[in-house]
Scaffold this motif. Structure first.
Motif, PDB file in Angstrom:
ATOM      1  N   MET A  53       1.167  -1.653  -0.305  1.00 44.49           N
ATOM      2  CA  MET A  53       0.114  -0.059  -0.294  1.00 44.49           C
ATOM      3  C   MET A  53       0.555   1.435  -0.687  1.00 44.49           C
ATOM      4  N   ALA A  54       0.855   2.209  -0.791  1.00 46.81           N
ATOM      5  CA  ALA A  54       1.610   3.090  -0.857  1.00 46.81           C
ATOM      6  C   ALA A  54       1.698   3.958   0.314  1.00 46.81           C
ATOM      7  N   SER A  55       0.340   4.223   0.877  1.00 49.49           N
ATOM      8  CA  SER A  55       1.070   4.807   2.587  1.00 49.49           C
ATOM      9  C   SER A  55       0.120   4.704   3.845  1.00 49.49           C
ATOM     10  N   GLU A  56       0.131   4.440   4.631  1.00 48.30           N
ATOM     11  CA  GLU A  56      -0.256   3.626   5.884  1.00 48.30           C
ATOM     12  C   GLU A  56      -1.356   4.895   6.743  1.00 48.30           C
ATOM     13  N   VAL A  57      -2.689   3.941   6.873  1.00 49.66           N
ATOM     14  CA  VAL A  57      -3.576   4.701   7.795  1.00 49.66           C
ATOM     15  C   VAL A  57      -3.055   5.716   8.690  1.00 49.66           C
ATOM     16  N   ARG A  58      -2.988   7.127   8.400  1.00 49.63           N
ATOM     17  CA  ARG A  58      -2.485   8.237   9.470  1.00 49.63           C
ATOM     18  C   ARG A  58      -3.011   8.245  10.850  1.00 49.63           C
ATOM     19  N   ASP A  59      -4.109   8.814  10.974  1.00 49.82           N
ATOM     20  CA  ASP A  59      -5.101   9.189  11.794  1.00 49.82           C
ATOM     21  C   ASP A  59      -5.648   8.283  12.825  1.00 49.82           C
ATOM     22  N   ARG A  60      -5.088   7.552  13.128  1.00 49.51           N
ATOM     23  CA  ARG A  60      -5.425   6.375  14.154  1.00 49.51           C
ATOM     24  C   ARG A  60      -6.714   7.099  15.240  1.00 49.51           C
ATOM     25  N   GLU A  61      -6.204   8.146  15.814  1.00 50.31           N
ATOM     26  CA  GLU A  61      -7.221   8.698  17.265  1.00 50.31           C
ATOM     27  C   GLU A  61      -8.839   9.448  16.539  1.00 50.31           C
ATOM     28  N   GLY A  62      -7.947  10.068  15.139  1.00 48.33           N
ATOM     29  CA  GLY A  62      -8.948  11.136  14.855  1.00 48.33           C
ATOM     30  C   GLY A  62     -10.463  10.487  13.771  1.00 48.33           C
ATOM     31  N   PHE A  63      -9.402   8.998  13.462  1.00 42.13           N
ATOM     32  CA  PHE A  63     -10.597   8.677  12.281  1.00 42.13           C
ATOM     33  C   PHE A  63     -10.964   7.103  12.710  1.00 42.13           C
ATOM     34  N   ASP A  64     -11.530   6.443  12.576  1.00 45.06           N
ATOM     35  CA  ASP A  64     -12.049   5.433  12.212  1.00 45.06           C
ATOM     36  C   ASP A  64     -12.219   4.231  10.519  1.00 45.06           C
TER      37      ASP A  64
END
Length: 166
Positions: free
Chosen positions: A1-12
């Protein structure tokens, strides 16, 4: 995957896909701790997937539904409007192909339901220009592809650093 999931605290983050054999991204999404569900769409016009999506949206509410297929988008636009909540999810669609490439029934469905979008994206200016004029102002172009100048520069760097073998 080109980029990882970024903001785990702000988004589900969650993803659903329609066709069981189109699972190329499932492993990468799962590795990035994104919940993934197949809607088990079978034949193209079998709408049982829509009931599964509606049930999923009712049991696991989301803020945004982002669809990448004009046929699925046409059904999803209608379906999202049936969710009995004070604030149903926003619906975003991405247009990948010129509208002239759609089958007539898909083009018709897309045309009559497109105004139900909350936002629209086209992967190129030519895709946006293929749309009926009345929809174009509501669609943002987000180019999809490879930055050729960047890749040429990288290739030049690589070839400069390669030593000929003796």
């Amino acid at each position: 995957m080109a980029s990882e999931v970024r903001d785990r605290e702000g988004f589900d983050y969650r993803a659903a896909y329609l066709l069981p054999w189109k699972d190329a991204l499932v492993a990468d999404l799962t590795r990035n701790r994104v919940a993934v569900r197949c809607l088990d769409g079978g034949k193209e016009w079998d709408l049982r997937w829509a009931a599964r999506l509606r049930r999923l949206l009712r049991t696991h509410p989301v803020d945004i539904v982002h669809v990448h297929s004009p046929y699925v988008a046409g059904i999803a636009r209608l379906l999202v409007r049936t969710i009995p909540r004070s604030s149903p999810p926003k619906l975003i669609t991405t247009e990948h192909l010129p509208w002239s490439g759609y089958s007539p029934p898909t083009r018709f469905l897309n045309m009559v339901t497109f105004p139900l979008n909350d936002a629209g994206i086209a992967v190129s200016s030519s895709v946006r220009e293929s749309m009926p004029a009345r929809f174009r102002d509501r669609v943002m172009v987000v180019p999809n592809g490879i930055d050729l100048e960047h890749m040429r520069s990288r290739m030049m760097d690589v070839t400069r650093n390669v030593r000929p073998s003796a």
